[in-house]
Design an enzyme around this catalytic site. Structure first.
Site, PDB file in Angstrom:
ATOM      1  N   PHE A 109       0.992  -1.321  -0.213  1.00 48.94           N
ATOM      2  CA  PHE A 109      -0.217   0.356  -0.064  1.00 48.94           C
ATOM      3  C   PHE A 109       1.077   1.301   0.138  1.00 48.94           C
ATOM      4  O   PHE A 109       0.569   2.601  -0.437  1.00 48.94           O
ATOM      5  CB  PHE A 109      -0.999  -0.238   1.049  1.00 48.94           C
ATOM      6  CG  PHE A 109      -0.772   0.824   2.044  1.00 48.94           C
ATOM      7  CD1 PHE A 109       0.390  -0.153   3.340  1.00 48.94           C
ATOM      8  CD2 PHE A 109      -0.593   1.827   2.587  1.00 48.94           C
ATOM      9  CE1 PHE A 109       1.163   0.435   4.002  1.00 48.94           C
ATOM     10  CE2 PHE A 109      -0.127   1.734   3.710  1.00 48.94           C
ATOM     11  CZ  PHE A 109       1.017   1.987   4.394  1.00 48.94           C
ATOM     12  N   LYS A 110       1.972   0.764   0.685  1.00 43.64           N
ATOM     13  CA  LYS A 110       3.165   2.474   0.248  1.00 43.64           C
ATOM     14  C   LYS A 110       2.883   3.277  -1.131  1.00 43.64           C
ATOM     15  O   LYS A 110       3.316   4.588  -0.929  1.00 43.64           O
ATOM     16  CB  LYS A 110       4.345   1.918   1.072  1.00 43.64           C
ATOM     17  CG  LYS A 110       4.092   1.807   2.208  1.00 43.64           C
ATOM     18  CD  LYS A 110       5.502   1.864   3.462  1.00 43.64           C
ATOM     19  CE  LYS A 110       5.045   1.404   4.578  1.00 43.64           C
ATOM     20  NZ  LYS A 110       4.768   0.281   5.067  1.00 43.64           N
TER      21      LYS A 110
END
Ligand SMILES: *Cc1c(COP(=O)(O)O)cnc(C)c1O
Length: 458
Positions: A109-110
């Site tokens: 998700f980064k």
């Protein structure tokens, strides 16, 4: 919109300056000086928007020093790198909603934040005719997402240190297969802490830092939080479409960055019913929500390494609001944490927190049980970080939980193999890395040598 520090000692700056500053100059974290409240009409319109449209609707409230067309272009470019136009799709498995945040280039998700941050850096540097040399240490996920965020960009170089032999095979391949001229992978003969110490020592040399235009990459940049606010809106509307009555987000948490973005969305007027903070055995944040016990303990190694954290760097932003925007109180409490290893809270502060936040802390064993159950029941493999959140949703057992899925299971295949006896299907984006040329230099744990390498390559 101007940005101020949680510690109250920096002059307000605009959005572009806030992005370039990262950490506020007084050691605090930057926040907008007011929170724009969305009207009912605005929220209704947002429910129908595509992901990039929604991102523009949110970001334009905060990035008002970037012209409309430029901001739209930056957003479109950032999310075109995702393998689905939905960017952050919501699927339903049994009673549980899963919002998949892992469709970006490094499958975690980064990417949602770092794809945007890389483009913002490039845009601002070009406008200012400046250069930036990013240096950072990684235990895996942040480094690869940061490298993909800035690869091939003008006026930026990135140097990422990782501990040789101590990042996962997939993470290593993701980082070292990026051979763009502006990307430098440094494998250090040492631990992650050694890498971090080298970076700290380099930053402590103020003259060297200035001369070489060094900058950091970390989870406290305001633009990262802002990019993450968007998917709470997107996930909320999708869950409602799929039948949720109240929407509760379950957020696997380490640095409090992801869940702070959810908190911020509620402050803008999104009617999230609850935010459930999920932790692994490193449960300082769970203890805080349950009983106000915010005391630092030793870090335990778990199945979800990106959440093996005791000092949650974004927590200070939440404290600022908990203390009704009283920055002297924040300064006092951060000093208390530094000198005593804990922060104490009043009953009222704990009650206020519990109105919105719930929490659940998961063991390695339960993580495995949840992965096994999910695979047996739905043929859907959860990554171990996501499983910490799903464990919470299963515990609370009703049909309103949206679990944020923070990584693709193929990034952490060992746990799925152990728990469910299956290996996640490896996406082409990972398997193709195998045969690519690799670029990485192995160095001793020696700050002077790393410094020389930086200076030679800048
Ligand atoms: C970074 C990370 C987390 C934790 O996110 P925070 O913003 O630090 O709370 C959870 N899962 C994965 C896979 C991560 O990479």
């Amino acid at each position: 919109m101007k940005y101020i520090s949680t510690r109250g000692k920096t002059a307000p700056v605009g959005f572009k300056d806030a992005v370039m500053m990262g950490l506020a100059e007084d050691g605090g974290l930057l926040l907008p000086e007011s929170i724009p409240a969305l009207t009912k009409d605005e929220l209704a319109a947002m429910a129908k928007m595509t992901y990039p449209e929604l991102a523009y609707a949110v970001l334009s409230k905060f990035a008002d020093d970037i012209p409309e067309n430029d901001l739209k272009e930056l957003i479109n470019k950032s999310y075109a790198s995702f393998e689905t136009p939905e960017v952050a799709p919501v699927v339903k498995k049994g009673e549980v909603f899963i919002q998949e945040l892992f469709h970006g280039p490094t499958f975690a998700f980064k990417d949602v934040a770092l794809q945007l941050l890389g483009n913002l850096f490039e845009y601002i540097l070009k406008e200012r005719n400046e250069k930036l040399n990013i240096i950072g240490a990684t235990s895996g996920d942040t480094g690869s997402a940061a490298i993909y965020g800035v690869r091939g960009k003008d006026n930026i170089n990135i140097f990422i240190l990782h501990p040789e032999g101590r990042v996962s095979r997939v993470q290593k391949m993701q980082m070292t297969s990026v051979t763009d001229d502006n990307v430098f992978n440094i494998a250090v003969n040492g631990t992650f802490d050694d890498c971090q110490d080298i970076v700290k020592e380099i930053f402590a040399d103020v003259e060297f830092k200035k001369q070489n235009k060094l900058g950091a990459v970390n989870s406290i940049n305001w633009a990262r939080v802002l990019a993450q606010v968007v998917y709470y809106f997107y996930g909320y509307f999708r869950a409602v479409e799929k039948g949720a009555e109240k929407v509760r987000f379950v957020v696997p948490t380490g640095n409090f960055g992801n869940i702070f973005a959810g908190y911020f969305a509620t402050r803008m007027g999104l009617k999230i019913d609850k935010l459930i903070l999920a932790t692994n055995e490193n449960n300082i944040l769970s203890r805080f929500i349950n009983s106000g016990d915010y005391s630092i303990k030793e870090v335990v190694i778990t199945h979800s390494p990106s959440m093996d954290i005791q000092i949650a760097s974004n927590f200070e932003r939440f404290l600022y609001y908990l203390y009704n925007e009283n920055s002297s109180k924040v300064v006092e409490k951060m000093a208390e944490l530094k000198s005593t290893g804990k922060i104490t809270f009043t009953d009222k502060e704990i009650e206020d927190t519990q109105k919105l936040f719930g929490t659940f802390s998961t063991s390695n064993m339960l993580t495995e049980t949840v992965i096994q159950y999910f695979y047996n029941t739905f043929k859907y493999i959860l990554d171990p970080h996501t499983a910490c959140g799903v464990a919470a949703a299963l515990e609370f057992h009703d049909a309103n939980y949206v679990c944020l899925s923070t990584a693709h299971p193929a990034k952490f295949p060992e746990v799925a193999k152990k728990a469910a006896g299956v290996s996640p299907v490896v996406p082409a984006g990972i398997s193709k890395l195998e045969n690519l040329e690799k670029k990485c230099i192995l160095m001793d744990c020696d700050t002077a040598k790393v410094k020389k390498y930086l200076a030679d390559n800048i």
